[in-house]
Enzyme design. Structure first.
Site, PDB file in Angstrom:
ATOM      1  N   LYS A  64       8.362   0.229   5.096  1.00 38.47           N
ATOM      2  CA  LYS A  64       7.927   1.599   4.608  1.00 38.47           C
ATOM      3  C   LYS A  64       9.228   2.150   4.316  1.00 38.47           C
ATOM      4  O   LYS A  64       9.998   2.584   5.005  1.00 38.47           O
ATOM      5  CB  LYS A  64       7.047   2.207   5.850  1.00 38.47           C
ATOM      6  CG  LYS A  64       6.020   1.675   6.238  1.00 38.47           C
ATOM      7  CD  LYS A  64       5.443   2.503   7.316  1.00 38.47           C
ATOM      8  CE  LYS A  64       3.802   2.141   7.482  1.00 38.47           C
ATOM      9  NZ  LYS A  64       3.233   2.995   8.391  1.00 38.47           N
ATOM     10  N   PHE A  76       3.936   8.293   4.739  1.00 36.90           N
ATOM     11  CA  PHE A  76       5.515   8.268   5.001  1.00 36.90           C
ATOM     12  C   PHE A  76       6.181   7.492   3.443  1.00 36.90           C
ATOM     13  O   PHE A  76       7.382   7.937   3.095  1.00 36.90           O
ATOM     14  CB  PHE A  76       5.939   7.294   5.961  1.00 36.90           C
ATOM     15  CG  PHE A  76       7.396   7.129   6.297  1.00 36.90           C
ATOM     16  CD1 PHE A  76       8.074   5.942   5.840  1.00 36.90           C
ATOM     17  CD2 PHE A  76       7.973   8.143   6.940  1.00 36.90           C
ATOM     18  CE1 PHE A  76       9.541   5.786   6.113  1.00 36.90           C
ATOM     19  CE2 PHE A  76       9.318   8.072   7.132  1.00 36.90           C
ATOM     20  CZ  PHE A  76      10.220   6.699   6.600  1.00 36.90           C
ATOM     21  N   GLY A  77       5.493   6.891   2.829  1.00 36.09           N
ATOM     22  CA  GLY A  77       5.953   6.277   1.465  1.00 36.09           C
ATOM     23  C   GLY A  77       5.279   5.053   1.222  1.00 36.09           C
ATOM     24  O   GLY A  77       4.264   4.579   1.694  1.00 36.09           O
ATOM     25  N   GLY A 132       0.850  -1.075   0.102  1.00 34.69           N
ATOM     26  CA  GLY A 132      -0.075   0.120  -0.093  1.00 34.69           C
ATOM     27  C   GLY A 132       0.925   1.377  -0.143  1.00 34.69           C
ATOM     28  O   GLY A 132       2.126   1.222   0.050  1.00 34.69           O
ATOM     29  N   ARG A 133       0.155   2.285   0.154  1.00 38.96           N
ATOM     30  CA  ARG A 133       0.850   3.619   0.092  1.00 38.96           C
ATOM     31  C   ARG A 133       0.417   4.251   1.218  1.00 38.96           C
ATOM     32  O   ARG A 133      -0.852   4.560   1.703  1.00 38.96           O
ATOM     33  CB  ARG A 133       0.479   4.424  -1.018  1.00 38.96           C
ATOM     34  CG  ARG A 133       1.127   3.941  -2.366  1.00 38.96           C
ATOM     35  CD  ARG A 133       1.316   4.935  -3.265  1.00 38.96           C
ATOM     36  NE  ARG A 133       2.478   4.404  -4.278  1.00 38.96           N
ATOM     37  CZ  ARG A 133       2.174   3.846  -5.461  1.00 38.96           C
ATOM     38  NH1 ARG A 133       0.814   3.395  -5.674  1.00 38.96           N
ATOM     39  NH2 ARG A 133       3.153   3.255  -6.210  1.00 38.96           N
ATOM     40  N   ASP A 171      -4.116  10.849  13.340  1.00 37.01           N
ATOM     41  CA  ASP A 171      -4.832  10.468  12.170  1.00 37.01           C
ATOM     42  C   ASP A 171      -5.403   9.197  12.342  1.00 37.01           C
ATOM     43  O   ASP A 171      -5.239   8.114  11.634  1.00 37.01           O
ATOM     44  CB  ASP A 171      -3.770  10.294  11.020  1.00 37.01           C
ATOM     45  CG  ASP A 171      -4.171  10.115   9.655  1.00 37.01           C
ATOM     46  OD1 ASP A 171      -5.577  10.378   9.483  1.00 37.01           O
ATOM     47  OD2 ASP A 171      -3.560   9.883   8.699  1.00 37.01           O
TER      48      ASP A 171
END
Ligand SMILES: *[C@@H]1O[C@H](CO)[C@@H](O)[C@H](O)[C@H]1NC(C)=O
Ligand SMILES: *[C@@H]1O[C@H](CO)[C@@H](O)[C@H](O)[C@H]1NC(C)=O
Ligand SMILES: *[C@@H]1O[C@H](CO)[C@@H](O)[C@H](O)[C@H]1NC(C)=O
Ligand SMILES: *[C@@H]1O[C@H](CO)[C@@H](O)[C@H](O)[C@H]1NC(C)=O
Ligand SMILES: *[C@@H]1O[C@H](CO)[C@@H](O)[C@H](O)[C@H]1NC(C)=O
Length: 948
Positions: A665, A648-649, A644-645, A764
């Site tokens: 990550k 952080f990246g 996934g994205r 978040d």
């Protein structure tokens, strides 16, 4: 004879302030010296060191040069190709001394020549630097700094390797020991070619304690420019006097007719040979651009200089009634009120301190005064020096020096020399700052000897460094036990991990104001002192002690009782020994039973980690691994499987050697974190351990790669499950399963809020950041990087960045940008609604309703008593209505616009646990551990809830 040169100075430059300061500092000193005979200089007052040379010799001037082996024990020799050097630019230099140098490669930051001076005397100290083919090969400019005694003198910047740099100081020695030290700079290795030390007896004109006078120029006036400079033996003190600078056109006497022997010259004045020539013009004026000369550090706000003028009547064309009376003006500071009478029977010396004007140029003029009966000015010699004031009161505490010398000796750290704090501290310690400590006596406040390969025992002399607040000896090969450091009453941070230390953890540690204590990976044994355990329990101490197989603590984990000798109380009576033995035996039996019980439990419930996870286990920060980029490439099969994205990246799946799956990550975002910031985050992540937080396994910080490695969460995100994007391994994603996930996730967030120091506000929280493992145990993800609250944010609640995801973001935060833990509570309320309804917080699809948000829709349904209407239809009917009601109400209270009306995360978790109890008789589809009421790890030390 008479020169009509225009005056080039401006008398008004900064006159007000400077005039007052100069007047306050020193009045013009006029010294008249009569008929003293010049003494032959004893060369014993000279020290001439040919650095890097292997032979001693006498040069063509008769100066004896020696090697540096008796003055320094570090560094290496190099020979340079002197034929290529521009040594012609500086005559009077001993080129032989220039062709070898000593240089200082790392790791020590400071290297010192041990120079003995005579206290209260004045010395001329001259250093030369010629890098030649030693520095010419390196791509960067070599830069480093030099200190004299305790004072930071000069930065040396070698940009042209083939032209010698000469730095000469006139230095008032205050101590008999005045090392000359070289401090590593931004690039290249410090080096030095020669060191010359000359004592100046008398030297009244140079006496300015607390200043280093760096020579700017020393001119033998009236000697035609281009003529060779004069030094020893012409000047018995080996000052180097240069001829008129190139382009100078002040007419002068080149050689007075009076015989040299007859000139009256005092010992510490320029010799007759220098005074025998002079400038001789109706007006003598010149300027010197001082700003072009590198400034050294000074405690003065304005750059200052020191000047010395010498006047002696050497002309024979004055008749008996004629006398020169002169006005001297230096940068507007003039002696008009007491003009200088030039004598033929003694030298008049005028010296003073001046302040450099805004133009950076020194302006000088010498003109006949109104009372002069001879209309021509005269000047025999002139010296200017950069005057750097340093604080002579700042010294290092003698006790600190003595102790650090002993510690260096014991730990073989002799590579670091000179004063531990001045002019610069060794790169492994910190000294107090006089500006904040309120005293000019410096003390050592921190020792950081991490990873120094140190062997042997911890030196007992550490106990003398009573001002220490931080002591890091981790990552060495130290053995033996912890010595008595009870005198270190200011010690807050003690790091001893990764050594081979043994013995008991001493009681006195409990009496120190420690807030960090690391003991991991050693061979400590016995029981953790109760006083330390109490501090851990009270949340004031962060303690880690993993991998000490023989260390027992909290009564919980006495897994390997070794070395009873260290536990026994020594010379107690055998009676007590028997009792202790009996108690120990009983404890051992209990321990065995406990272990058997736990083993049985673990067989029964193989999926839970409760055996190891329960209780106050110690942080295993040392378990965090540093990966190389190559390792990560292998682990992720060249980053082939993307999971996934994130912010952080990109996230890739990988597998460690042991078969453990990980999520990798990679920071490919445009903004990289600074190395220090990144490593700080890593350090913090590495101590945040909770079963409901995705485990941080390691990191990579190599070149441009910033990577974080986490445990792999096989069942993906809660969001995917709710949206039906993922298969649930355990059949229906029913209410109890969902509730279990909420219980776990709330516990994770609660841990961030209440058990981390500083507290962490996630910012978040959303279903996409709640991940599920194989057993559907929920763990909160994506905390850490750039989400840590600084203390400032936590206390003031002020933040400048809007973080978070649309739909979950607290409108209150959005309007005010005030950040608090209740913003996470809000977001978690949205998560709960999502879990109950199966609807996205971003949807506007509410059948049979005017509601425009999920929250309003749930509100209206609850008002109507229609709980069944909001439930996610795929959930089935296997739920307790009371449980669902409770969670729905809880969710709505989390969304209360009034921050203070919202529950905190601890309450949220407790309520969810209660809701779970209502469900207890329903079929178990998920393993919900029982939770100890406090945090499960010792890493956190704050229990203060700073939320508003
Ligand atoms: C510099 O050149 C000389 C002569 O060619 C040589 O002897 C010396 O080793 C060289 N020094 C360095 C540091 O390369
Ligand atoms: C100065 O004059 C003296 C004789 O008066 C002479 O011996 C000496 O060489 C001269 N020096 C220079 C530098 O011209
Ligand atoms: C000295 O010289 C000045 C001017 O050159 C002249 O006025 C004066 O009379 C002279 N005095 C004596 C005593 O020669
Ligand atoms: C030097 O000359 C001045 C004035 O001409 C005179 O007052 C003084 O006594 C003289 N000193 C000596 C030592 O001859
Ligand atoms: C520590 O010692 C080992 C072996 O003696 C050596 O290879 C290593 O470079 C040393 N590390 C440091 C930082 O001195």
């Amino acid at each position: 004879m008479i020169n009509k040169q225009k005056a080039s100075y401006q008398t008004m430059v900064g006159e007000g302030a400077r005039g007052i300061r100069v007047a306050a500092k020193l009045v013009h000193l006029v010294i008249l010296c009569f008929g003293l005979l010049q003494q032959a200089a004893a060369q014993g007052d000279f020290t001439s060191i040919d650095c890097g040379s292997t032979v001693s010799y006498t040069d063509s001037l008769g100066i004896k040069w020696e090697t540096d082996e008796n003055y320094i024990s570090t560094g290496q020799n190099a020979v340079i190709n002197i034929k290529q050097a521009n040594v012609g630019t500086v005559d009077a230099l001993n080129t032989n001394a220039l062709q070898t140098l000593r240089y200082f490669p790392g790791p020590a930051n400071k290297h010192c020549y041990d120079i003995k001076l005579v206290a209260a005397k004045v010395f001329v100290i001259r250093l030369t630097f010629l890098g030649g083919n030693f520095t010419s090969g390196s791509a960067t400019v070599t830069s480093f700094s030099v200190s004299l005694g305790t004072a930071y003198w000069q930065d040396i910047r070698v940009s042209d390797p083939w032209t010698p740099i000469i730095r000469e100081a006139t230095f008032n020695a205050l101590q008999p020991y005045s090392p000359i030290c070289f401090q590593r700079g931004a690039s290249g290795n410090p080096f030095v070619n020669s060191i010359e030390v000359r004592s100046l007896p008398g030297a009244a004109a140079y006496r300015l304690p607390g200043y280093i006078l760096t020579n700017l120029f020393r001119i033998d006036c009236g000697v035609k420019s281009g003529s060779p400079s004069s030094r020893y033996p012409d000047d018995p003190f080996d000052r180097i006097w240069t001829a008129d600078p190139p382009g100078f056109s002040i007419p002068g006497f080149t050689n007075a007719s009076a015989p040299t022997e007859n000139l009256p010259v005092a010992t510490d004045q320029p010799p007759a040979l220098i005074l025998k020539s002079a400038w001789n013009a109706s007006q003598i004026s010149f300027t010197w651009n001082m700003s072009a000369f590198p400034a050294g550090p000074t405690i003065e706000p304005v750059r200052s200089y020191w000047y010395i003028f010498y006047f002696l009547e050497i002309a024979d064309d004055l008749n008996s009634t004629e006398t020169r009376v002169l006005d001297l003006s230096v940068d507007g500071s003039s002696n008009k009120d007491s003009p200088i009478t030039v004598m033929s029977n003694g030298t008049t010396v005028v010296n003073n301190l001046g302040l450099l004007g805004d133009d950076g140029i020194i302006h000088v003029s010498v003109v006949p005064s109104a009372t002069s009966t001879f209309p021509v000015a005269l000047l025999n010699a002139v010296e200017f020096a950069d005057a750097q004031e340093y604080d002579i009161k700042v010294t290092t505490s003698p006790a600190a020096v003595t102790n650090i010398e002993a510690i260096k000796e014991k730990l073989s750290l002799s590579e670091w020399q000179g004063d531990p704090c001045l002019a610069w501290p060794y790169n492994w310690l910190k000294c107090s700052d006089p500006a904040t400590s309120g005293t000019s006596i410096l003390d050592i406040t921190a020792l950081k000897l991490s990873g120094f390969n140190l062997t042997g025992k911890i030196p007992a002399e550490l106990t003398g460094l009573t001002e220490l607040t931080q002591l890091a000896l981790n990552g060495n090969k130290l053995t033996g036990s912890i010595p008595d450091l009870s005198a270190l009453t200011k010690l807050t941070n003690l790091q001893l991990h990764n050594n081979s230390l043994s013995g008991p953890i001493p009681e006195f540690l409990g009496s120190l104001p420690l807030n960090v204590l690391t003991l991991d990976n050693n061979l400590f044994e016995g029981k953790l002192p109760a006083s330390l355990q109490e501090k851990v329990d009270a949340g004031v101490l962060t303690l880690s002690a993993a991998n000490n197989p023989f260390l027992c603590f909290g009564g919980n984990r006495c897994l390997g009782a070794k070395a009873p000798s260290s536990l026994s109380t020594g010379h107690k009576s055998s009676h007590i020994g028997v009792i202790i033995g009996a108690i120990a035996g009983g404890l051992a039996l209990l321990l065995v039973l406990l272990l058997l019980f736990l083993y049985w439990r673990s067989l029964k419930k193989p999926a839970t980690k409760s055996v190891i996870g329960r209780g106050k286990l110690l942080a295993e920060s040392s378990k965090v691994k540093s990966f190389s980029w190559a390792e990560l490439t292998a682990i992720t099969s060249n980053f082939s499987k993307i999971l996934g994205r994130g912010g952080f990246g990109d996230v890739y799946q990988g597998e460690l050697q042991g078969g453990q799956k990980v999520a990798v990550k990679v920071n490919n975002a445009n903004t990289k974190y600074g190395e220090e910031q990144f490593l700080n985050e890593v350090a913090l992540l590495s101590v945040i351990h909770h079963r409901n937080l995705v485990s941080f396994i390691g990191f990579c910080d190599e070149d441009t790669h910033q990577v974080l490695v986490y445990e792999f969460m096989a069942q993906g995100t809660l969001e995917d499950h709710i949206r039906g994007k993922a298969d649930t391994v355990l059949g229906t994603f029913d209410w109890k399963t969902r509730l279990g996930i909420l219980v776990n996730a709330s516990k994770g967030i609660e841990y961030l809020h209440n058990s981390c120091n500083p507290p962490i506000i996630h910012r978040d929280i959303k279903t996409a950041n709640i991940l599920l493992n194989e057993q559907l145990v929920a763990k909160v993800a994506d905390f850490g990087i750039s989400k840590l609250t600084s203390d400032e944010i936590a206390t003031s609640g002020v933040s400048t960045q809007v973080k978070g995801s649309f739909g979950y973001l607290d409108p209150e935060y959005f309007q005010t940008f005030h950040l608090s833990q209740r913003n996470d509570v809000y977001s978690f309320g949205v998560v709960m609604l999502e879990v109950i309804t199966g609807k996205s917080p971003r949807t506007v699809d509410f059948p049979d309703s005017q509601a425009s948000t999920l929250q309003n829709w749930v509100h209206s349904k609850v008002r109507d008593g229609d709980i069944g209407g909001i439930l996610d239809p795929v959930m089935g009917s296997n739920y307790e209505a009371e449980s669902v009601w409770k969670v729905t109400e809880l969710a709505l209270s989390c969304l209360d616009p009034d921050l203070s009306a919202r529950p905190d995360m601890k309450r949220v978790h407790q309520e969810l646990m209660q809701a779970m109890e209502y469900e207890e008789h329903h079929k178990t589809t998920i393993l919900v551990d029982s939770y100890p009421s406090e945090s499960t790890l010792l890493t956190a030390s704050s229990t203060t809830n700073r939320s508003s």
